[in-house]
Every structure is written in structure tokens, then in C-alpha cells.
Design an enzyme around this catalytic site. Structure first.
Site, PDB file in Angstrom:
ATOM      1  N   SER A 104       0.840  -1.196   0.000  1.00  0.00           N
ATOM      2  CA  SER A 104       0.000   0.000   0.000  1.00  0.00           C
ATOM      3  C   SER A 104       0.873   1.244   0.000  1.00  0.00           C
ATOM      4  CB  SER A 104      -0.897   0.012   1.245  1.00  0.00           C
ATOM      5  OG  SER A 104      -1.556   1.245   1.390  1.00  0.00           O
ATOM      6  N   TYR A 117      -2.136  -0.391  10.378  1.00  0.00           N
ATOM      7  CA  TYR A 117      -2.124  -0.716   8.944  1.00  0.00           C
ATOM      8  C   TYR A 117      -0.838  -0.227   8.281  1.00  0.00           C
ATOM      9  CZ  TYR A 117      -3.870  -1.312   4.178  1.00  0.00           C
ATOM     10  OH  TYR A 117      -4.035  -1.697   2.861  1.00  0.00           O
ATOM     11  N   LYS A 121       2.109  -2.756   6.649  1.00  0.00           N
ATOM     12  CA  LYS A 121       2.468  -2.650   5.237  1.00  0.00           C
ATOM     13  C   LYS A 121       3.932  -2.259   5.056  1.00  0.00           C
ATOM     14  CE  LYS A 121      -1.408  -3.847   3.265  1.00  0.00           C
ATOM     15  NZ  LYS A 121      -1.507  -5.084   2.459  1.00  0.00           N
TER      16      LYS A 121
END
EC number: 1.1.1.162
Length: 212
Positions: A104, A117, A121
Site C-alpha cells: 500500500s 495498517y 504494510k
């Protein structure tokens, strides 16, 4: 020959209707023992896309242990484990292979409420580089694609608020979020021989977000 793994049976059923002939396996990728058995029966494979992820958005001061553990299990641990299994199969076959991990833009830029998150990532990007270094001598390439917001079901849930989405789109020079095909086409490139000299790289699919 394509095999799709998911913990959601309904998604696999709709995928099988959309793509007749695809093989489906219903398994929770966070369950290492179940995954080992499932992939052992389904393999061997020459190409792998690690796409499963969870996005549990919480302000940093409110991050829970359960959200952290689930995110680590799926966004990082499952990628490591599935890649181990498939890479061993590739090496045993003695054939070149390619692995693409779906990361991402959040691995490169801090986003509010994305502490866990963003961190998982970022970890995935570095894992992919180490995989590329260690698997390269076996002729296995490993890369990531790093999209901006993609208009999947999960993307729509997390970015349906116009006020929230406007702030993000205003930072994207192309002025839009990514569509699924934007990511798919990039993955196909990295799986193919057209990227035969590319490994350990991150392909940004962010409409210029990171240069703004």
C-alpha cells in the site's frame, strides 16, 4: 491453472461463477496449520499473489491488542507463511517463479488512524526485499505493488465519507482513486517475463500521491 484461497466461502463461490475452472480453497490464512495442509494438497505453484489483508482503523491512542494481532497475523504473518510454502515448492520443482505482495502507499506515508495498517504494510515491504535477496539465487523474483485507495468493497467502506475522501483525492495529482484493474494489470506485469529483471522493487499505483 489458478487456485484462489479465501476464508469467505461466498467470495469463492462468486469467483468460481465469474471464472469457471478456477480452483478454490476456503481457509483462514491466519491459521498456519490449515494453510499448510491446503497448499500442500493444491500445489505446486510457479506464481503467487499475496492479496489478503485487513484494515482495522483506530486512532493511535485507542489501538487494541486484538486489532494489532489480527493485522499482524494477516497482513504480515500470512504472507510470510504462504510464501515460504510456495517458494519451497518452486525450489523443489527447479523452475523460476515470481511472487507479488500487495502492499500500500500507506507503507510510505503516515495516515491518520492507520497506525497498525501503515506499520504492517511497511513491514511487508521490507519482508519482500529480504525475500527477493534470499530467493533470487533460486530464480524467484519478489516485488510489491503499492496502491492508493482502491475501489474494492473494503475501499468503499473505509473511504465512503466524502469529506474524508476529498482530503485524500486532493493529494493525488491524477485526482482519483485506483480501480481494481489498475492493480491487476500491474500485478500481471510483475508476474510476467516482461519484468524478468525486476525484483525487490515496489511499484507505486498511487496516481502520484507520494510525489505531492
Amino acid at each position: 491453472r489458478v487456485t484462489a484461497l479465501s476464508r469467505t466461502a461466498a467470495d469463492l463461490e462468486s469467483l468460481a461463477r465469474e471464472c469457471p475452472g478456477i480452483e478454490t480453497v476456503c481457509v483462514d490464512l491466519a491459521d498456519w496449520e490449515a494453510v499448510e495442509a491446503a497448499l500442500g494438497a493444491a500445489g505446486p505453484f510457479e506464481l503467487l499473489v499475496n492479496n489478503a489483508a485487513v484494515a482495522e482503523l483506530q486512532p493511535f491512542l485507542q489501538v487494541t491488542r486484538s486489532a494489532l494481532q489480527r493485522s499482524l497475523d494477516v497482513n504480515f504473518g500470512a504472507v510470510l507463511h504462504v510464501s515460504q510454502i510456495v517458494a519451497r515448492q518452486m525450489i523443489a520443482q527447479g523452475v523460476p517463479g515470481a511472487i507479488v505482495n500487495v502492499s500500500s502507499q500507506a507503507s510510505k506515508r503516515a495516515l491518520r488512524d492507520h497506525a497498525v495498517y501503515c506499520s504492517t504494510k511497511s513491514a511487508l515491504d521490507m519482508l519482500s526485499k529480504v525475500m527477493a535477496m534470499e530467493l533470487g539465487p533460486h530464480k524467484i523474483r519478489v516485488n510489491t505493488v503499492n496502491p492508493t485507495v482502491v475501489m474494492t468493497d473494503m475501499g468503499r467502506i473505509n473511504w465512503s465519507d466524502p469529506q474524508k475522501s476529498a482530503a485524500m483525492i486532493n493529494r493525488i495529482p491524477l485526482g482519483k482513486f485506483a480501480e481494481v484493474d489498475d492493480v491487476v494489470n500491474s500485478i500481471l506485469f510483475l508476474l510476467s517475463d516482461k519484468s524478468a529483471m525486476t525484483t525487490g522493487s515496489s511499484l507505486m499505483i498511487d496516481g502520484g500521491f507520494l510525489v505531492s
